[in-house]
Design a protein around this motif. Structure first.
Motif, PDB file in Angstrom:
ATOM      1  N   CYS A 369       0.839  -1.195   0.000  1.00 20.20           N
ATOM      2  CA  CYS A 369       0.000   0.000   0.000  1.00 20.20           C
ATOM      3  C   CYS A 369       0.880   1.253   0.000  1.00 20.20           C
ATOM      4  O   CYS A 369       1.566   1.552   0.973  1.00 20.20           O
ATOM      5  CB  CYS A 369      -0.902  -0.028   1.239  1.00 20.20           C
ATOM      6  N   ASN A 370       0.859   1.986  -1.091  1.00 20.11           N
ATOM      7  CA  ASN A 370       1.808   3.083  -1.325  1.00 20.11           C
ATOM      8  C   ASN A 370       1.807   4.168  -0.258  1.00 20.11           C
ATOM      9  O   ASN A 370       2.859   4.603   0.215  1.00 20.11           O
ATOM     10  CB  ASN A 370       1.519   3.734  -2.681  1.00 20.11           C
ATOM     11  N   ASN A 371       0.636   4.638   0.103  1.00 24.18           N
ATOM     12  CA  ASN A 371       0.572   5.817   0.961  1.00 24.18           C
ATOM     13  C   ASN A 371       0.996   5.559   2.402  1.00 24.18           C
ATOM     14  O   ASN A 371       1.223   6.518   3.160  1.00 24.18           O
ATOM     15  CB  ASN A 371      -0.827   6.434   0.906  1.00 24.18           C
ATOM     16  N   ALA A 372       1.133   4.299   2.792  1.00 23.02           N
ATOM     17  CA  ALA A 372       1.693   3.982   4.104  1.00 23.02           C
ATOM     18  C   ALA A 372       3.185   4.294   4.142  1.00 23.02           C
ATOM     19  O   ALA A 372       3.780   4.355   5.219  1.00 23.02           O
ATOM     20  CB  ALA A 372       1.462   2.508   4.439  1.00 23.02           C
ATOM     21  N   PHE A 373       3.784   4.505   2.994  1.00 19.57           N
ATOM     22  CA  PHE A 373       5.202   4.868   2.909  1.00 19.57           C
ATOM     23  C   PHE A 373       5.355   6.359   2.608  1.00 19.57           C
ATOM     24  O   PHE A 373       6.166   7.047   3.218  1.00 19.57           O
ATOM     25  CB  PHE A 373       5.890   4.036   1.820  1.00 19.57           C
ATOM     26  N   ILE A 374       4.552   6.840   1.671  1.00 17.99           N
ATOM     27  CA  ILE A 374       4.679   8.237   1.263  1.00 17.99           C
ATOM     28  C   ILE A 374       4.321   9.186   2.403  1.00 17.99           C
ATOM     29  O   ILE A 374       4.885  10.277   2.516  1.00 17.99           O
ATOM     30  CB  ILE A 374       3.804   8.502   0.026  1.00 17.99           C
ATOM     31  N   ASN A 375       3.424   8.771   3.309  1.00 18.65           N
ATOM     32  CA  ASN A 375       3.044   9.695   4.368  1.00 18.65           C
ATOM     33  C   ASN A 375       4.117   9.870   5.448  1.00 18.65           C
ATOM     34  O   ASN A 375       3.931  10.612   6.408  1.00 18.65           O
ATOM     35  CB  ASN A 375       1.684   9.316   4.992  1.00 18.65           C
ATOM     36  N   PHE A 376       5.262   9.197   5.266  1.00 21.74           N
ATOM     37  CA  PHE A 376       6.411   9.462   6.135  1.00 21.74           C
ATOM     38  C   PHE A 376       7.282  10.598   5.589  1.00 21.74           C
ATOM     39  O   PHE A 376       8.199  11.064   6.268  1.00 21.74           O
ATOM     40  CB  PHE A 376       7.293   8.216   6.277  1.00 21.74           C
ATOM     41  N   ALA A 377       7.028  11.028   4.380  1.00 21.13           N
ATOM     42  CA  ALA A 377       7.886  12.016   3.723  1.00 21.13           C
ATOM     43  C   ALA A 377       8.147  13.271   4.562  1.00 21.13           C
ATOM     44  O   ALA A 377       9.286  13.753   4.621  1.00 21.13           O
ATOM     45  CB  ALA A 377       7.311  12.386   2.356  1.00 21.13           C
ATOM     46  N   PRO A 378       7.134  13.840   5.240  1.00 18.16           N
ATOM     47  CA  PRO A 378       7.405  15.048   6.030  1.00 18.16           C
ATOM     48  C   PRO A 378       8.402  14.838   7.173  1.00 18.16           C
ATOM     49  O   PRO A 378       8.968  15.818   7.677  1.00 18.16           O
ATOM     50  CB  PRO A 378       6.015  15.417   6.578  1.00 18.16           C
ATOM     51  N   LYS A 379       8.619  13.595   7.571  1.00 19.51           N
ATOM     52  CA  LYS A 379       9.542  13.314   8.674  1.00 19.51           C
ATOM     53  C   LYS A 379      10.950  12.981   8.188  1.00 19.51           C
ATOM     54  O   LYS A 379      11.833  12.664   8.992  1.00 19.51           O
ATOM     55  CB  LYS A 379       9.013  12.143   9.508  1.00 19.51           C
ATOM     56  N   LEU A 380      11.161  13.057   6.875  1.00 22.69           N
ATOM     57  CA  LEU A 380      12.447  12.650   6.287  1.00 22.69           C
ATOM     58  C   LEU A 380      13.137  13.837   5.624  1.00 22.69           C
ATOM     59  O   LEU A 380      12.480  14.770   5.149  1.00 22.69           O
ATOM     60  CB  LEU A 380      12.217  11.548   5.250  1.00 22.69           C
ATOM     61  N   SER A 381      14.459  13.769   5.563  1.00 22.40           N
ATOM     62  CA  SER A 381      15.212  14.762   4.790  1.00 22.40           C
ATOM     63  C   SER A 381      15.334  14.269   3.358  1.00 22.40           C
ATOM     64  O   SER A 381      15.129  13.079   3.074  1.00 22.40           O
ATOM     65  CB  SER A 381      16.601  14.976   5.389  1.00 22.40           C
ATOM     66  N   ASN A 382      15.682  15.170   2.455  1.00 19.95           N
ATOM     67  CA  ASN A 382      15.761  14.819   1.031  1.00 19.95           C
ATOM     68  C   ASN A 382      16.804  13.760   0.732  1.00 19.95           C
ATOM     69  O   ASN A 382      16.705  13.052  -0.270  1.00 19.95           O
ATOM     70  CB  ASN A 382      16.054  16.074   0.206  1.00 19.95           C
ATOM     71  N   SER A 383      17.822  13.640   1.587  1.00 18.05           N
ATOM     72  CA  SER A 383      18.923  12.720   1.308  1.00 18.05           C
ATOM     73  C   SER A 383      18.843  11.401   2.076  1.00 18.05           C
ATOM     74  O   SER A 383      19.701  10.539   1.912  1.00 18.05           O
ATOM     75  CB  SER A 383      20.262  13.389   1.629  1.00 18.05           C
ATOM     76  N   ASP A 384      17.835  11.221   2.923  1.00 23.76           N
ATOM     77  CA  ASP A 384      17.781  10.032   3.783  1.00 23.76           C
ATOM     78  C   ASP A 384      17.760   8.729   2.987  1.00 23.76           C
ATOM     79  O   ASP A 384      18.488   7.781   3.295  1.00 23.76           O
ATOM     80  CB  ASP A 384      16.551  10.093   4.698  1.00 23.76           C
ATOM     81  N   LEU A 385      16.903   8.645   1.970  1.00 25.24           N
ATOM     82  CA  LEU A 385      16.799   7.406   1.197  1.00 25.24           C
ATOM     83  C   LEU A 385      18.077   7.152   0.410  1.00 25.24           C
ATOM     84  O   LEU A 385      18.540   6.003   0.306  1.00 25.24           O
ATOM     85  CB  LEU A 385      15.601   7.461   0.254  1.00 25.24           C
ATOM     86  N   THR A 386      18.656   8.216  -0.128  1.00 27.63           N
ATOM     87  CA  THR A 386      19.912   8.088  -0.874  1.00 27.63           C
ATOM     88  C   THR A 386      21.001   7.513   0.017  1.00 27.63           C
ATOM     89  O   THR A 386      21.725   6.578  -0.380  1.00 27.63           O
ATOM     90  CB  THR A 386      20.358   9.468  -1.409  1.00 27.63           C
ATOM     91  N   LYS A 387      21.132   8.031   1.222  1.00 30.93           N
ATOM     92  CA  LYS A 387      22.158   7.543   2.161  1.00 30.93           C
ATOM     93  C   LYS A 387      21.906   6.092   2.545  1.00 30.93           C
ATOM     94  O   LYS A 387      22.849   5.300   2.641  1.00 30.93           O
ATOM     95  CB  LYS A 387      22.185   8.430   3.411  1.00 30.93           C
ATOM     96  N   GLU A 388      20.656   5.733   2.779  1.00 25.84           N
ATOM     97  CA  GLU A 388      20.332   4.356   3.156  1.00 25.84           C
ATOM     98  C   GLU A 388      20.734   3.380   2.046  1.00 25.84           C
ATOM     99  O   GLU A 388      21.346   2.342   2.296  1.00 25.84           O
ATOM    100  CB  GLU A 388      18.831   4.226   3.425  1.00 25.84           C
TER     101      GLU A 388
END
Length: 556
Positions: A369-388
């Motif tokens: 379910c997509n929006n269970a992931f996208i709704n975390f976006a406000p709590k993340l920085s732009n580079s968090d996924l890249t670093k992970e």
């Protein structure tokens, strides 16, 4: 040649083959059309009469006559060694002249004839026969090619749409043909059991064998032969395409390179991808990084290793790793998945507009379910996924050294809605089956082991390392949600009967202009991991899933 029509040269003497020209056998009718077309030869030289200077620009679809006469004008000039005239019949005269000149000068091709096939719209197929001649050695060569006629916008004139593939279908723009002593000796590739690996035995491995030769030819102890080959230009080199041998005039002495390929897995992978159009798959050993099999439906490009495609929801594995490590959520915690979610002006939807009002994050992961992931976006920085992706999974660093060219994934830093899309494997995220098989392998072992096809000990190369390792708690949580998906979620049908030491994730990646999404599937079972994609196939659980599961079943 069935429906092909040959036109015979009326001259008593054979025309000179100059500047790498194809000798087209064109009959009197064809030459007559050429002379009369567009005002005749005088008009071609720019000597238009006053009454023709204000001729209106012709627009609209090309007529059959325009297509035929344009193709014949180009091929006839090519035959006679008239490079300038042949190039002028194309829409990129400089590039055409360069490649046509090299056809004879560099590739040493002569005695060329062409049989023209039946036109289909603006496309004209033709078959080339010629002789490769170099330092007293010669061999015949025959191949099929196609040209397309287009109308030039500025004056309406029909011209050949120039690409290097007109000269030979294996050429990309910027490539050239060369005959001579190869700078790279041939290699004899062996599977892990010591048997020779050939493209005849395993058709998917043609591009892999080209890459092995390029990488190991000079260190494997072989001696170069004489051959006609495609030498890649800048664009092809950037795309990590290897030089390709088209014809051997004298065989070199091959060196030997042992690979990690497993013949049983490779044969099964070839069989599985043949069941689907545009399918690709990779199988590897998580504990070591050894690649056991790689296969593609299409053999011209190795999508499994070099593809650059949005991975869709399979990327949620990496996203979940980040969320678990940041203590933002855990598998059994309550977490909603709304039907829609607005982020930076975009409205994101779930597949089939589904929603989960009351459920756990594990349920949302299993249902993809997509929006269970996208709704975390406000709590993340732009580079968090890249670093992970870089630090834990070794992705996006462009430093994998598996033994042949690869694309190592890309997770760019993005902002706003694009950053949100990246969390579900869209936006700017790009992967291939090798990358996603590696992701499942890293989950299974908890440690990134760079995939490889040839042992690093062969050439003392340095393999990529991850800068950090996920915690044992995070690994356990990832295995929990992936096992749940394989048992009860979107991967359950494909993974039926393979448990309990298993995990999987499905994905569907939307592509602009494509009716169905690309179907993705990545999974592990014991010390096996695999990933596959079926482009334009639809949902991953139904398309790539059966391919991957069939290979994992071979693990016992």
């Amino acid at each position: 040649m069935g429906n092909r029509r040959r036109v015979a040269e009326r001259r008593k003497t054979s025309p000179a083959v100059l500047g790498g020209m194809i000798a087209v056998v064109v009959g009197g009718a064809g030459l007559g059309v050429y002379a009369l077309y567009d005002g005749g030869a005088a008009a071609e030289d720019g000597k238009h009469s006053a009454s023709s200077t204000h001729k209106p620009v012709k627009t609209g679809p090309l007529s059959a006559t325009e297509v035929r006469t344009t193709a014949e004008r180009f091929l006839t000039a090519w035959q006679h060694g008239e490079v300038t005239q042949a190039a002028a019949a194309t829409d990129k005269s400089s590039a055409a002249a360069s490649l046509l000149t090299g056809y004879t000068r560099d590739a040493h091709l002569k005695d060329v004839t062409v049989a023209v096939g039946a036109r289909t719209g603006a496309k004209v197929p033709f078959r080339v026969k010629c002789t490769v001649s170099y330092k007293g050695m010669s061999k015949p060569l025959a191949y099929d090619s196609t040209l397309t006629v287009v109308r030039r916008t500025s004056d309406g004139k029909p011209l050949v749409d120039w690409h290097a593939s007109v000269v030979h279908p294996d050429l990309r723009d910027g490539d050239k043909l060369v005959t001579g002593e190869s700078g790279t000796p041939p290699v004899k590739a062996l599977d892990r059991d010591g048997a020779e690996v050939t493209a005849a035995r395993f058709p998917s491995l043609g591009t892999v064998l080209d890459g092995l030769r390029e990488k190991f030819g000079k260190v494997a102890g072989g001696k170069a032969g004489v051959e006609l080959r495609v030498v890649r230009g800048k664009a092809s080199t950037k795309a990590k395409l290897s030089d390709k041998t088209l014809l051997e005039l004298s065989k070199g002495t091959p060196g030997t390179v042992k690979t990690t390929l497993d013949p049983a897995f490779q044969a099964a992978a070839e069989k599985q991808v043949s069941k689907r159009a545009r399918a690709s798959v990779v199988v590897m050993r998580p504990s070591t990084g050894e690649i056991l099999a790689v296969a593609n439906t299409d053999h011209g490009f190795n999508t499994a290793f070099q593809g650059s495609l949005a991975p869709g929801s399979t990327m949620k594995i990496v996203t979940s790793t980040m969320l678990f490590e940041k203590d933002l959520v855990h598998p059994d915690e309550s977490h909603p998945c709304p039907k829609t979610y607005k982020l930076a002006g975009w409205t994101f939807h779930n597949d089939d507009d589904s929603e989960i009002k009351k459920g756990t994050f594990k349920l949302a992961f299993g249902a993809s379910c997509n929006n269970a992931f996208i709704n975390f976006a406000p709590k993340l920085s732009n580079s968090d996924l890249t670093k992970e992706a870089q630090q834990v999974y070794g992705l996006g660093m462009n430093n994998w050294a598996i033994g042949v060219p690869t694309f190592d994934g890309s997770v760019p830093v993005q902002s706003g809605a694009q950053m949100g899309a990246s969390l579900i494997g869209q936006g700017g995220v790009r992967m291939n089956p090798l990358n996603m098989a590696s992701v499942s392998s890293t989950v299974e072992t908890g440690v990134f082991h760079q995939p490889y096809l040839v042992s690093p000990t062969v050439d003392k190369r340095t393999v990529a390392k991850a800068s950090r390792t996920m915690s044992s708690k995070t690994r356990a949580e990832l295995k929990e949600v992936m096992q749940y998906t394989a048992t009860y979620g979107t991967a359950a049908k494909a993974m039926a009967g393979l448990g309990p030491d298993y995990g999987a994730k499905t994905g569907s990646a939307e592509v602009d202009g494509q009716k169905k999404p690309n179907g993705w599937f990545t999974a592990y079972r014991g010390d096996l991991a695999a990933a596959g994609v079926v482009q334009a196939g639809g949902h991953g659980g139904d398309t790539a899933g059966p391919i991957v599961a069939a290979l994992l079943k071979m693990g016992g």
